[in-house]
Motif scaffolding. Structure first.
Motif, PDB file in Angstrom:
ATOM      1  N   VAL A 226      59.113 -53.626 118.794  1.00  0.00           N
ATOM      2  CA  VAL A 226      58.597 -51.827 119.162  1.00  0.00           C
ATOM      3  C   VAL A 226      59.321 -50.951 118.674  1.00  0.00           C
ATOM      4  N   VAL A 227      60.838 -51.382 118.545  1.00  0.00           N
ATOM      5  CA  VAL A 227      61.620 -50.656 117.708  1.00  0.00           C
ATOM      6  C   VAL A 227      61.334 -50.136 115.941  1.00  0.00           C
ATOM      7  N   ARG A 228      60.949 -51.454 115.560  1.00  0.00           N
ATOM      8  CA  ARG A 228      60.462 -51.253 114.014  1.00  0.00           C
ATOM      9  C   ARG A 228      58.939 -50.979 113.537  1.00  0.00           C
ATOM     10  N   LEU A 229      58.120 -51.572 115.143  1.00  0.00           N
ATOM     11  CA  LEU A 229      57.157 -50.683 114.175  1.00  0.00           C
ATOM     12  C   LEU A 229      56.437 -49.775 115.592  1.00  0.00           C
ATOM     13  N   ALA A 230      56.865 -48.899 116.105  1.00  0.00           N
ATOM     14  CA  ALA A 230      56.439 -48.242 117.001  1.00  0.00           C
ATOM     15  C   ALA A 230      58.216 -47.262 116.669  1.00  0.00           C
ATOM     16  N   VAL A 231      59.015 -47.417 116.814  1.00  0.00           N
ATOM     17  CA  VAL A 231      60.246 -46.034 117.222  1.00  0.00           C
ATOM     18  C   VAL A 231      60.085 -45.554 115.484  1.00  0.00           C
ATOM     19  N   LEU A 232      59.989 -46.574 114.635  1.00  0.00           N
ATOM     20  CA  LEU A 232      60.862 -46.423 113.412  1.00  0.00           C
ATOM     21  C   LEU A 232      59.981 -45.462 112.410  1.00  0.00           C
ATOM     22  N   PRO A 233      58.961 -45.591 112.731  1.00  0.00           N
ATOM     23  CA  PRO A 233      57.802 -45.068 111.588  1.00  0.00           C
ATOM     24  C   PRO A 233      57.450 -43.655 112.908  1.00  0.00           C
ATOM     25  N   TYR A 234      57.527 -43.905 114.071  1.00  0.00           N
ATOM     26  CA  TYR A 234      57.318 -42.152 114.565  1.00  0.00           C
ATOM     27  C   TYR A 234      58.344 -41.291 114.194  1.00  0.00           C
ATOM     28  N   SER A 235      59.931 -41.548 114.199  1.00  0.00           N
ATOM     29  CA  SER A 235      60.965 -41.019 113.595  1.00  0.00           C
ATOM     30  C   SER A 235      61.012 -40.528 112.881  1.00  0.00           C
ATOM     31  N   ARG A 236      60.480 -41.345 111.387  1.00  0.00           N
ATOM     32  CA  ARG A 236      61.154 -41.137 110.303  1.00  0.00           C
ATOM     33  C   ARG A 236      61.157 -39.793 109.369  1.00  0.00           C
ATOM     34  N   SER A 237      60.894 -38.621 109.511  1.00  0.00           N
ATOM     35  CA  SER A 237      60.562 -37.219 109.176  1.00  0.00           C
ATOM     36  C   SER A 237      62.329 -36.451 109.762  1.00  0.00           C
ATOM     37  N   GLY A 238      62.702 -37.100 111.308  1.00  0.00           N
ATOM     38  CA  GLY A 238      64.032 -37.007 111.557  1.00  0.00           C
ATOM     39  C   GLY A 238      65.010 -37.218 111.753  1.00  0.00           C
ATOM     40  N   ILE A 239      64.547 -38.778 110.939  1.00  0.00           N
ATOM     41  CA  ILE A 239      66.121 -39.232 109.952  1.00  0.00           C
ATOM     42  C   ILE A 239      66.119 -39.066 109.245  1.00  0.00           C
ATOM     43  N   ALA A 240      65.744 -38.396 108.295  1.00  0.00           N
ATOM     44  CA  ALA A 240      65.447 -38.663 106.882  1.00  0.00           C
ATOM     45  C   ALA A 240      66.000 -37.204 106.879  1.00  0.00           C
ATOM     46  N   GLY A 241      65.864 -35.435 107.846  1.00  0.00           N
ATOM     47  CA  GLY A 241      66.062 -34.451 108.253  1.00  0.00           C
ATOM     48  C   GLY A 241      67.394 -35.237 108.240  1.00  0.00           C
ATOM     49  N   SER A 242      68.271 -35.780 109.383  1.00  0.00           N
ATOM     50  CA  SER A 242      69.149 -36.134 109.620  1.00  0.00           C
ATOM     51  C   SER A 242      70.361 -36.722 107.889  1.00  0.00           C
ATOM     52  N   VAL A 243      69.399 -37.131 107.435  1.00  0.00           N
ATOM     53  CA  VAL A 243      70.227 -38.259 105.811  1.00  0.00           C
ATOM     54  C   VAL A 243      70.810 -36.899 105.191  1.00  0.00           C
ATOM     55  N   PHE A 244      69.708 -35.719 104.603  1.00  0.00           N
ATOM     56  CA  PHE A 244      69.867 -34.947 103.823  1.00  0.00           C
ATOM     57  C   PHE A 244      70.863 -33.574 104.485  1.00  0.00           C
ATOM     58  N   LEU A 245      70.747 -33.587 106.325  1.00  0.00           N
ATOM     59  CA  LEU A 245      72.519 -32.460 106.813  1.00  0.00           C
ATOM     60  C   LEU A 245      73.403 -33.633 106.288  1.00  0.00           C
ATOM     61  N   ALA A 246      73.251 -34.879 106.196  1.00  0.00           N
ATOM     62  CA  ALA A 246      74.415 -35.213 105.451  1.00  0.00           C
ATOM     63  C   ALA A 246      74.897 -34.971 105.048  1.00  0.00           C
ATOM     64  N   LEU A 247      74.027 -35.645 103.674  1.00  0.00           N
ATOM     65  CA  LEU A 247      74.356 -35.396 102.514  1.00  0.00           C
ATOM     66  C   LEU A 247      74.761 -33.874 102.348  1.00  0.00           C
ATOM     67  N   GLY A 248      74.274 -32.710 102.917  1.00  0.00           N
ATOM     68  CA  GLY A 248      74.685 -31.899 102.414  1.00  0.00           C
ATOM     69  C   GLY A 248      76.223 -31.215 102.493  1.00  0.00           C
ATOM     70  N   ARG A 249      76.501 -32.092 104.327  1.00  0.00           N
ATOM     71  CA  ARG A 249      77.925 -31.861 104.333  1.00  0.00           C
ATOM     72  C   ARG A 249      78.611 -32.573 103.309  1.00  0.00           C
ATOM     73  N   ALA A 250      78.198 -34.168 103.176  1.00  0.00           N
ATOM     74  CA  ALA A 250      78.733 -34.652 101.709  1.00  0.00           C
ATOM     75  C   ALA A 250      79.214 -33.826 100.626  1.00  0.00           C
ATOM     76  N   LEU A 251      78.475 -33.142 100.544  1.00  0.00           N
ATOM     77  CA  LEU A 251      78.468 -32.385  98.495  1.00  0.00           C
ATOM     78  C   LEU A 251      79.484 -31.469  98.621  1.00  0.00           C
ATOM     79  N   GLY A 252      79.193 -30.969 100.032  1.00  0.00           N
ATOM     80  CA  GLY A 252      80.556 -29.576  99.784  1.00  0.00           C
ATOM     81  C   GLY A 252      81.572 -29.756 100.615  1.00  0.00           C
ATOM     82  N   GLU A 253      81.793 -31.325 100.989  1.00  0.00           N
ATOM     83  CA  GLU A 253      83.819 -31.445 101.833  1.00  0.00           C
ATOM     84  C   GLU A 253      84.442 -31.569 100.922  1.00  0.00           C
ATOM     85  N   THR A 254      85.587 -30.696 101.452  1.00  0.00           N
ATOM     86  CA  THR A 254      86.706 -30.318 100.567  1.00  0.00           C
ATOM     87  C   THR A 254      87.779 -31.270 100.419  1.00  0.00           C
ATOM     88  N   MET A 255      88.821 -30.735 101.793  1.00  0.00           N
ATOM     89  CA  MET A 255      89.680 -30.827 102.311  1.00  0.00           C
ATOM     90  C   MET A 255      90.500 -33.093 102.103  1.00  0.00           C
TER      91      MET A 255
END
Length: 330
Positions: A226-255
């Motif tokens: 259910v998770v692999r075939l229903a939940v993850l495909p439905y949520s893939r765009s949201g997961i991708a959004g969270s990944v790029f938000l995290a990447l933006g934080r990682a690129l600019g991290e300083t201290m």
């Protein structure tokens, strides 16, 4: 007759163009017009701020652009005494540490989100979600202190010698075990961005329609299926959004990165070697810059970091556009 029925309909059920036309004709509809223009002004202010930042960075980096040109992005030399500068070590350190952090944080963050949304009891899920959100609010300098006093000794005594012993035949894991280095910076970055991926992914998983899961179960799917075939495909765009938000934080991290990466401006094949990032060199050397060329070179590094952040976010938006049906990325 049709006009009478349209006028009798409540405002919420009328077409938007009818509501807009009626508000314009209404002498008391100035509130809607003011509200619309005010929110438009707020939206345009964001674009204006971004353009102002880019212009200031571009305007105040004239000397290094004329002195080094495009070769500034590919040169490895960083000699403040001779005023010979190149940004490649900092670009390399920023991108490598961020990508490594994502490689570690994505499986962990998505896995925690799946557990909290699909497997954990409600009380456990709510408590853990609250604690994860607290992790996102911890200042980066605190993560840096933890990295210096806990992670660096752990990497120097245990992790790096183990990697050198087992995977030392690879160029990625050769060299002395300093404790500080690119891999250490990636680990601390991964710890910092996991809360972003987990929190957003969990909310996306919780928004998956129950009917979609029940349909999969009715066809005989197990919980994992259910998770692999229903939940993850439905949520893939949201997961991708969270990944790029995290990447933006990682690129600019300083201290936190500055305190554990080693701050050595070189391009090394080994992940155990010290490195440098664009944000770290700005934090370390801006107050020490004396000549105009030195100051403007650091400003140009800020311009490059700004450009990389915009490009990464544009790529993320394009990916979301392709992944979402009809290209409607939210």
């Amino acid at each position: 007759m049709a006009e009478t029925l349209t006028a009798a309909q409540p405002a919420s059920s009328r077409p938007p163009h009818l509501i807009k036309s009626q508000s314009k004709g209404n002498p008391f509809g100035w509130g809607d017009l003011i509200f619309e223009n005010l929110t438009l002004l707020f939206a345009l202010s964001i674009l204006g701020i971004a353009c102002a930042i880019a212009w200031q960075l571009f305007k105040n980096s004239t000397l290094p652009r004329h002195a080094f040109g495009w070769s500034f992005l590919t040169r490895q030399m960083w000699d403040p005494v001779a005023e010979d500068f190149g940004a490649l070590p900092f670009i390399f350190g920023t991108l490598v540490s961020s990508v490594l952090a994502l490689m570690m944080a994505i499986p962990l963050g998505v896995g925690v989100a799946i557990f909290l949304s699909e497997l954990a009891p409600r009380k456990v899920s709510s408590t853990c979600a609250f604690l994860i959100e607290l992790l996102a609010a911890i200042p980066s300098v605190v993560y840096g202190l933890i990295g210096v006093f806990v992670l660096v000794p752990l990497m120097r005594v245990y992790v790096q010698p183990f990697l050198m012993k087992t995977l030392g035949f690879l160029p990625l894991f050769r060299g002395p075990a300093y404790g500080v280095g690119m891999l250490t910076a990636a680990v601390i970055l991964a710890i910092m961005i996991v809360p972003f991926i987990t929190t957003i992914s969990r909310e996306i998983f919780l928004s998956v329609p129950i009917s979609l899961k029940e349909a999969a179960m009715a066809l005989g799917a197990t919980h994992w299926e259910v998770v692999r075939l229903a939940v993850l495909p439905y949520s893939r765009s949201g997961i991708a959004g969270s990944v790029f938000l995290a990447l933006g934080r990682a690129l600019g991290e300083t201290m936190a990165v500055t305190m554990v990466i080693g701050n050595r401006p070189e391009v090394a094949a080994s992940l155990l070697a010290p490195g440098y990032t664009m944000a770290a060199v700005l934090a370390n050397e801006f107050t020490e810059a004396t000549s105009d060329l030195y100051v403007q070179t650091l400003i140009e590094i800020g311009l490059v970091l700004f450009a990389i952040t915009i490009i990464v976010n544009a790529i993320g938006r394009l990916i979301l556009y392709k992944m979402t049906p009809q290209g409607e990325a939210h």
